[in-house]
Write an enzyme that holds these catalytic residues in place. Structure first.
Site, short mmCIF file in Angstrom:
data_model
loop_
_atom_site.label_atom_id
_atom_site.label_comp_id
_atom_site.label_asym_id
_atom_site.label_seq_id
_atom_site.Cartn_x
_atom_site.Cartn_y
_atom_site.Cartn_z
CD GLU A 88 -7.41 -7.06 -4.76
OE1 GLU A 88 -6.47 -6.25 -4.62
OE2 GLU A 88 -7.68 -7.91 -3.91
CG HIS A 108 -1.83 -1.14 1.32
ND1 HIS A 108 -1.94 -1.94 2.43
CD2 HIS A 108 -2.70 -1.62 0.41
CE1 HIS A 108 -2.85 -2.87 2.20
NE2 HIS A 108 -3.32 -2.70 0.99
CG ASP A 119 1.76 -1.36 3.48
OD1 ASP A 119 1.41 -1.26 4.66
OD2 ASP A 119 1.11 -1.98 2.61
#
Ligand code: GLO
Ligand code: MG
Length: 344
Positions: A175, A50, A53
Site C-alpha cells: 500500500e 493490523h 488488532d
C-alpha cells in the site's frame, strides 16, 4: 454481499476516538465487539486487521499462544458471519521503529521488523486469510542523507522475498503512500509497488493496494493508479476515501470531496470486474467534530455512495461514450458524465 457482487471491509481503526496531532481523543474508545457488530449492521462483509488488532499482546506471546488468540478471533468473526480480509504488521508505533523497521540503519531493528512481519503472516494464516498488506509507514526519511536509498530499496525487496519464502501461501499487497508520517516514503506510488512486485522472487504473489487519498497526496489520480495496477492484474485491494488537496492525510468519506474523482474510481473498478479480484475497503475516518453516538456515518455514507456510483457507471450509454471518444467531442462527453452525476 450486495446484488452487484462486491464485498466491503474496513478496519477497527476506522471507528476511532477523534484524536489528532493537536488534540486528544474526543470520543470514548469503542470495544472491538461493538465494532464487529457495527461492521455487520452497516452491511460490510469483512474486517481488516493490523497484527495487534487481532492479537493485542503479541509482543509477550510465543507462537502457540499467538496462534490460539488468532484462531479465537477467526471464530468470533465466523460467529458474526464475517471473515478477515487481510492482516498488516503495525510497524510504526513500537519504540524500536522510530526510524523505520525494514530499512532502519540498525540491523537489530531490521531483525525486529522482519520477525514481527513473520508473526503477522502466522496470524493471517490462523485468521483464514493469506493476504498481507504492507503499508510501509516509516520506511523513508525526513532528510535524504539519513539513509542510503538504494540500499533501502534492496532491503525492502529482501524483506518481501524473505516473507514469500517464509509462507508459501502468502500474498503481499503493498500500500504505497508518498509521505506522512515520513517526509518522503521509499514506495510512494503504485508504480513503485508494482515494480517491487515484478522484481520479487515470486512476482505472482506480490500485488498492490491503492488508497485514494494516498494517490491524491502523490499528485496522482486514484483511478489511474488503480488502472495501472489492474492492467497487470496487481490490484488486490483498495482503500477508498477522499482527500481535499495536498494536506495532511484526511481519510474523508468516499466521494465527500470530489464526486467525479470517486465516480472514476468506481467506473474503473467496475469496468474491470474488481468484485472478482478483491474486496472494497473503506479506509475512512469520522470527522473529529462527530458526536460519539453518530460516529459511524462516514462508513455508511461511503458504502452507499460506492453502490450508487456503480449504478451510475453501469447506466452510462456506452455506445454514446464510444462515439464521443471517436469524434473527440470531449466537451459533450464531459456533459454526459455531469448529467449522469446530477441524475439527468
Ligand atoms: C494510513 C494508512 C493505514 C493503512 C492501514 C493498513 O495512512 O492508510 O490506514 O491502510 O494501517 O495497513
Ligand atoms: Mg490505507
Amino acid at each position: 454481499m450486495n446484488k452487484y457482487g462486491y464485498q466491503f471491509s474496513f478496519g477497527p481503526w476506522n471507528i476511532s476516538e477523534g484524536g489528532d496531532p493537536f488534540g486528544p481523543a474526543v470520543r470514548p474508545s469503542v470495544p472491538f465487539a461493538t465494532k464487529l457488530a457495527a461492521l455487520k449492521e452497516l452491511g460490510y462483509d469483512a474486517m481488516q486487521f493490523h497484527d495487534d488488532d487481532a492479537v493485542p499482546d503479541l509482543h509477550d506471546l510465543g507462537p502457540a499462544a499467538i496462534a490460539k488468540e488468532a484462531r479465537a478471533m477467526r471464530q468470533l468473526l465466523a460467529d458474526h458471519g464475517l471473515v478477515a480480509e487481510f492482516v498488516a504488521p503495525r510497524l510504526w508505533e513500537h519504540p524500536s521503529t522510530i526510524d523505520g523497521g525494514f530499512t532502519a540503519n540498525d540491523p537489530a531493528i531490521r531483525t525486529y521488523a522482519r520477525e514481527r512481519a513473520k508473526k503477522t503472516a502466522d496470524i493471517g494464516r490462523e485468521l483464514g486469510t493469506n493476504l498481507m498488506v504492507l503499508w510501509l509507514a516509516r520506511e523513508g526519511t525526513y532528510l535524504r542523507e539519513a539513509k542510503d536509498a538504494v540500499k533501502a530499496t534492496h532491503l525492502l525487496l529482501d524483506t518481501v522475498n524473505m516473507l514469500l519464502d517464509y509462507d508459501k501461501d502468502l500474498r503481499i499487497a503493498i500500500e504505497p503512500k508518498p509521505n506522512e508520517p515520513m517526509d518522503m516514503a521509499y514506495l510512494p506510488t503504485i508504480g513503485h509497488a508494482v515494480a517491487m512486485g515484478f522484481q520479487a522472487k515470486d512476482p505472482a504473489r506480490v500485488g498492490a493496494l491503492v488508497e485514494s487519498a494516498h494517490a491524491v497526496l502523490a499528485g496522482l489520480d486514484p483511478s489511474d493508479e488503480m488502472a495501472f495496477a489492474l492492467a497487470f492484474d496487481k490490484l488486490w485491494s483498495v482503500h477508498l476515501n477522499d482527500q481535499n488537496g495536498l494536506k495532511f492525510d484526511q481519510d474523508r468519506a468516499f466521494g465527500a470531496v470530489d464526486l467525479r474523482r470517486a465516480f472514476n474510481q468506481v467506473r474503473v473498478l467496475d469496468e474491470n470486474r474488481f468484485w472478482e479480484k478483491g474486496m472494497v475497503g473503506l479506509d475512512v475516518k469520522a470527522l473529529r467534530t462527530q458526536p460519539a453516538d453518530v460516529a459511524t456515518k462516514h462508513l455508511r455514507n461511503s458504502l452507499a455512495l460506492f453502490l450508487r456510483l456503480v449504478e451510475v457507471s453501469r447506466n452510462l450509454d456506452r455506445s454514446q461514450v464510444e462515439a464521443l471518444r471517436a469524434s473527440r467531442d470531449y466537451e459533450e462527453l464531459d456533459w454526459l458524465i455531469l448529467n449522469a452525476l446530477t441524475g439527468r
